[in-house]
Design a protein around this motif. Structure first.
Motif, mmCIF file in Angstrom:
data_model
loop_
_atom_site.group_PDB
_atom_site.id
_atom_site.type_symbol
_atom_site.label_atom_id
_atom_site.label_comp_id
_atom_site.label_asym_id
_atom_site.label_seq_id
_atom_site.Cartn_x
_atom_site.Cartn_y
_atom_site.Cartn_z
ATOM 1 N N LEU A 114 0.556 -1.685 -0.244
ATOM 2 C CA LEU A 114 -0.010 0.101 -0.310
ATOM 3 C C LEU A 114 1.233 1.431 0.007
ATOM 4 O O LEU A 114 0.514 2.084 0.316
ATOM 5 C CB LEU A 114 -0.476 -0.036 1.223
ATOM 6 C CG LEU A 114 -1.855 -1.214 1.057
ATOM 7 C CD1 LEU A 114 -2.929 -0.856 2.511
ATOM 8 C CD2 LEU A 114 -3.130 -1.822 -0.070
ATOM 9 N N HIS A 115 2.209 0.489 -0.734
ATOM 10 C CA HIS A 115 2.800 2.681 -0.562
ATOM 11 C C HIS A 115 2.828 3.184 -1.450
ATOM 12 O O HIS A 115 1.831 3.029 -2.370
ATOM 13 C CB HIS A 115 4.278 1.492 -0.934
ATOM 14 C CG HIS A 115 5.265 2.562 -1.616
ATOM 15 N ND1 HIS A 115 5.813 3.486 0.186
ATOM 16 C CD2 HIS A 115 6.515 2.827 -2.038
ATOM 17 C CE1 HIS A 115 6.702 3.853 -1.078
ATOM 18 N NE2 HIS A 115 7.275 4.022 -1.513
ATOM 19 N N ASP A 116 2.954 4.494 -1.365
ATOM 20 C CA ASP A 116 1.933 5.491 -2.286
ATOM 21 C C ASP A 116 3.001 5.904 -3.030
ATOM 22 O O ASP A 116 2.559 6.718 -3.989
ATOM 23 C CB ASP A 116 2.008 6.554 -1.122
ATOM 24 C CG ASP A 116 0.848 6.968 0.004
ATOM 25 O OD1 ASP A 116 0.459 5.912 -0.491
ATOM 26 O OD2 ASP A 116 0.521 7.644 0.660
ATOM 27 N N ARG A 150 -4.854 -6.297 10.795
ATOM 28 C CA ARG A 150 -5.493 -6.737 10.005
ATOM 29 C C ARG A 150 -6.622 -4.841 9.668
ATOM 30 O O ARG A 150 -7.269 -4.696 8.204
ATOM 31 C CB ARG A 150 -6.552 -7.258 9.668
ATOM 32 C CG ARG A 150 -7.672 -8.178 9.082
ATOM 33 C CD ARG A 150 -7.917 -9.763 9.310
ATOM 34 N NE ARG A 150 -8.427 -9.904 10.393
ATOM 35 C CZ ARG A 150 -8.806 -10.488 10.895
ATOM 36 N NH1 ARG A 150 -7.320 -11.523 11.559
ATOM 37 N NH2 ARG A 150 -9.078 -10.793 12.539
ATOM 38 N N GLU A 151 -6.969 -4.561 11.207
ATOM 39 C CA GLU A 151 -7.931 -3.265 11.198
ATOM 40 C C GLU A 151 -7.016 -1.687 10.444
ATOM 41 O O GLU A 151 -7.840 -1.641 10.156
ATOM 42 C CB GLU A 151 -7.835 -3.613 12.123
ATOM 43 C CG GLU A 151 -9.591 -4.566 12.849
ATOM 44 C CD GLU A 151 -9.754 -3.985 13.817
ATOM 45 O OE1 GLU A 151 -9.025 -3.520 15.393
ATOM 46 O OE2 GLU A 151 -10.612 -4.886 14.825
ATOM 47 N N GLN A 152 -6.314 -2.390 10.780
ATOM 48 C CA GLN A 152 -4.990 -1.570 10.124
ATOM 49 C C GLN A 152 -4.875 -1.281 8.920
ATOM 50 O O GLN A 152 -5.035 0.022 8.226
ATOM 51 C CB GLN A 152 -3.585 -1.174 10.882
ATOM 52 C CG GLN A 152 -2.625 -0.086 10.367
ATOM 53 C CD GLN A 152 -2.862 0.943 10.428
ATOM 54 O OE1 GLN A 152 -3.979 1.345 11.303
ATOM 55 N NE2 GLN A 152 -2.690 2.569 10.144
ATOM 56 N N LEU A 192 -5.956 1.809 5.950
ATOM 57 C CA LEU A 192 -4.791 2.228 5.229
ATOM 58 C C LEU A 192 -5.522 2.426 3.447
ATOM 59 O O LEU A 192 -5.269 3.171 2.773
ATOM 60 C CB LEU A 192 -3.702 1.550 5.090
ATOM 61 C CG LEU A 192 -2.602 2.329 6.202
ATOM 62 C CD1 LEU A 192 -1.018 0.492 6.147
ATOM 63 C CD2 LEU A 192 -2.573 2.570 6.704
ATOM 64 N N LEU A 193 -6.641 1.225 3.837
ATOM 65 C CA LEU A 193 -6.987 0.808 1.892
ATOM 66 C C LEU A 193 -7.844 1.717 1.384
ATOM 67 O O LEU A 193 -7.738 2.550 1.346
ATOM 68 C CB LEU A 193 -7.546 -0.711 2.428
ATOM 69 C CG LEU A 193 -6.542 -2.206 2.128
ATOM 70 C CD1 LEU A 193 -7.310 -3.626 2.022
ATOM 71 C CD2 LEU A 193 -5.812 -2.106 0.405
ATOM 72 N N LEU A 207 -7.767 4.530 -1.412
ATOM 73 C CA LEU A 207 -9.362 4.436 -1.914
ATOM 74 C C LEU A 207 -10.041 5.863 -1.669
ATOM 75 O O LEU A 207 -10.511 5.920 -3.047
ATOM 76 C CB LEU A 207 -9.942 3.471 -1.817
ATOM 77 C CG LEU A 207 -9.619 2.427 -2.182
ATOM 78 C CD1 LEU A 207 -9.938 1.120 -2.268
ATOM 79 C CD2 LEU A 207 -8.868 2.032 -4.262
ATOM 80 N N GLY A 208 -9.531 6.560 -0.550
ATOM 81 C CA GLY A 208 -10.764 7.546 -0.573
ATOM 82 C C GLY A 208 -10.159 8.847 -0.934
ATOM 83 O O GLY A 208 -10.835 9.835 -0.804
ATOM 84 N N SER A 209 -8.803 8.963 -0.910
ATOM 85 C CA SER A 209 -8.167 10.065 -1.309
ATOM 86 C C SER A 209 -8.030 10.711 -2.488
ATOM 87 O O SER A 209 -8.494 9.980 -3.763
ATOM 88 C CB SER A 209 -6.158 10.063 -1.282
ATOM 89 O OG SER A 209 -5.675 8.919 -1.825
#
Length: 436
Positions: A264-266, A423-425, A429-430, A434-436
Motif C-alpha cells: 500500500l506504498h504511495d 488487519r484493522e490497520q 490504510l486501504l 481509495l478515498g484520497s
C-alpha cells in the motif's frame, strides 16, 4: 539519470562503518565484497518498468537512533501502529537502527531468538553466518549488492527444533529522517518441525517530507524440514520514497511458507517475492494485494520455483488501480526437471477505477517436467456496472457501492492477516488510499 545510479558507497566507508558497529570480521568482509560488486553489476530489468529512471541512489547515510524504554516513547503518528498488549514480542527499527526489542521470557526459555540482525551477527555469529545471503545472493544484481553492503538494523528470528511459537512476533520498521539510510534485512530460520508467525509494518513519515529516499529491504526465510512459517507484511510509505523489497524463502522437505503482502506504498515500488521449493512435499502459499494511486509505478512479481517431488504452490495477487497509476504484475511458476507430481496454481486480478490507470497481469508458466499439474488465471477490468446498479437499486449510493465491491475484491487477502489489530490497520490504510 545515470548519476543517480552510481554507487553511493565505497568499500572503505563500508568497512569503517562495520568496524565502528563492532561487527565480526566475516560480516565486514561480506559488506566490503558487496560494495565492490555493486560497482560492476547491472540493475535488474523488470518487465515494462524503467527503474533506471527512479532515484535509486538516495539511500542516505547510516544514522542509528537512540534506544527507547517502551513503545510509548515513539512519535504520536507511529505509536498508534503498535497494537496494545504486543510489546512482549516486538521489535522497532527507527531509520538505521533498532531502538526497541523485547521477547517474552517463556519463548526465551525455549531457545527462541528474536533480536535485531546487527546484534545477532555479534552474539550468534555462527548461526547468522550459516544462513545470511543464502536465499538472496549478494551478486544477484546491483540493488542486491548495494543492500548487502549497507543493510542496517533488521530482524533475526531463530526457532529451535520442535518449538511452536503460538504468539506472532511483530516488528515496526519506520523512517522519519529522509537523509537516514533505511535498509532493514530480515532473516528467519525455522529449524526442523518448528513453526512461527511473523508480522511487520514498514512505514515512513507521511507529511512534511520533500527529500527523496529509498527503502532497500530484503527478507530471507529458511524453512527446514517439517517447519511452517507465516510471513505477513504491510508497506505504507510516503510518495517520495522508492520501495525496493526482495523476499526469498528456501523451503525443505514437507515444510511450508505462507506469504501475505500488503503493498500500500504511495511511491514507486519494486517488489519481488519468491519461494524456492527445494524439498519433497514442500509448499508455498502467497497472497498479495496492492492499491495504486496518483502517478505511482509498481512492478510486483511473485514466484515459485519447484525442485521437490509433490511440491505445491499457490499465488493470488489482487490490485486496485486509480488515477494514472500503473502496475506490472507478474506471476511466475517454474517447475524444474525432476519435480514430478508438482502442482502450481496462480491467479492475478486487477481492478481499474480510472480510464488512465493501467494494470498488466502476466501469468507465466515455465514447465520442464511432464508429470505435473499447473494452471493460471488473469483478469483486468473495470468495476462491474451491473453490480453497481444492483446495489444502488437497494438504496446504496454509488460511492458506497464501489467501496463495497472493492472491499469484496480484496477481502480474500485482507482476511488472511493473522492479527486482528494489523488487519484493522490494513483496512484503514486501504480506505485511506481509495478515498484520497
Amino acid at each position: 539519470m545515470s548519476t543517480q545510479l552510481s554507487t553511493p558507497i565505497s568499500r572503505e566507508a563500508v568497512e569503517k562503518q562495520s568496524r565502528a558497529n563492532g561487527e565480526p570480521e566475516w560480516l565486514t568482509a561480506l559488506r566490503a565484497e558487496a560494495a565492490a560488486l555493486s560497482e560492476t553489476l547491472e540493475l535488474p530489468k523488470p518487465e515494462k518498468t524503467r527503474i533506471d529512471r527512479w532515484n535509486l541512489g538516495a539511500i542516505g547515510a547510516y544514522k542509528p537512533a537512540e534506544a527507547i524504554a517502551s513503545p510509548d516513547a515513539l512519535p504520536d503518528d507511529v505509536r498508534t501502529l503498535v497494537p496494545s498488549g504486543t510489546s512482549a514480542n516486538l521489535l522497532i527499527q527507527r531509520n538505521s537502527g533498532v531502538v526497541y526489542s523485547h521477547l517474552a521470557d517463556e519463548l526465551k526459555a525455549k531457545g527462541v531468538i528474536f533480536t535485531d540482525l546487527e546484534t545477532a551477527a555479534r552474539e550468534h555469529g555462527e548461526l547468522v553466518q550459516a544462513h545470511l545471503f543464502t536465499a538472496i545472493a549478494k551478486d544477484e544484481d546491483k540493488l542486491a549488492a548495494i543492500h548487502a553492503a549497507v543493510w542496517n538494523g533488521g530482524v533475526f528470528i531463530y526457532v529451535p527444533k520442535n518449538v511452536e511459537v503460538d504468539i506472532p512476533l511483530q516488528a515496526l520498521l519506520f523512517q522519519d529522517d529522509a537523509e537516514a539510510a533505511f535498509a532493514p534485512h530480515i532473516l528467519i530460520v525455522a529449524d526442523t518441525h518448528s513453526s512461527v508467525t511473523y508480522v511487520d509494518h514498514v512505514v515512513s513519515a507521511q507529511s512534511g517530507r520533500t527529500a527523496p529516499a529509498v527503502h532497500s529491504g530484503a527478507v530471507e526465510v529458511i524453512v527446514k524440514a517439517g517447519a511452517k512459517v507465516r510471513f505477513a507484511t504491510v508497506h505504507h510509505m510516503a510518495n517520495n520514497v522508492v520501495d525496493v523489497s526482495t523476499r526469498r524463502a528456501v523451503v525443505h522437505n514437507d515444510a511450508g511458507i505462507e506469504w501475505i503482502v500488503g503493498d500500500l506504498h504511495d511511491g514507486n515500488t519494486l517488489s519481488d517475492t519468491k519461494s524456492v521449493l527445494k524439498g519433497n512435499g514442500s509448499t508455498s502459499d502467497a497472497k498479495v494485494i496492492s492499491v495504486g494511486t496518483h502517478s505511482q509505478a509498481m512492478s510486483l512479481t511473485t514466484q515459485a520455483v519447484h525442485f521437490g517431488l509433490n511440491s505445491d504452490s499457490n499465488m493470488v495477487t489482487r490490485a486496485v488501480m486509480r488515477d494514472e497509476a500503473t502496475a506490472i504484475i507478474n506471476g511466475v511458476t517454474k517447475i524444474e526437471k525432476g519435480a514430478t507430481k508438482a502442482n502450481g496454481v496462480q491467479t492475478e486480478r486487477v481492478l481499474m477505477l480510472s480510464p488512465k490507470a493501467r494494470g498488466d497481469a502476466n501469468p507465466i508458466l515455465l514447465i520442464d517436467e511432464d508429470d505435473v499439474t499447473a494452471g493460471h488465471a488473469a483478469s483486468v477490468g473495470q468495476v462491474n456496472a451491473e453490480q453497481i446498479y444492483y446495489l444502488m437499486s437497494r438504496g446504496i449510493s454509488k460511492a458506497e457501492a464501489e467501496r463495497l465491491i472493492i472491499n469484496g475484491f480484496l477481502a480474500p487477502v485482507v482476511s488472511e492477516i493473522p492479527i486482528e489489530a494489523v488487519r484493522e490497520q490494513l483496512q484503514r490504510l486501504l480506505e485511506g488510499k481509495l478515498g484520497s
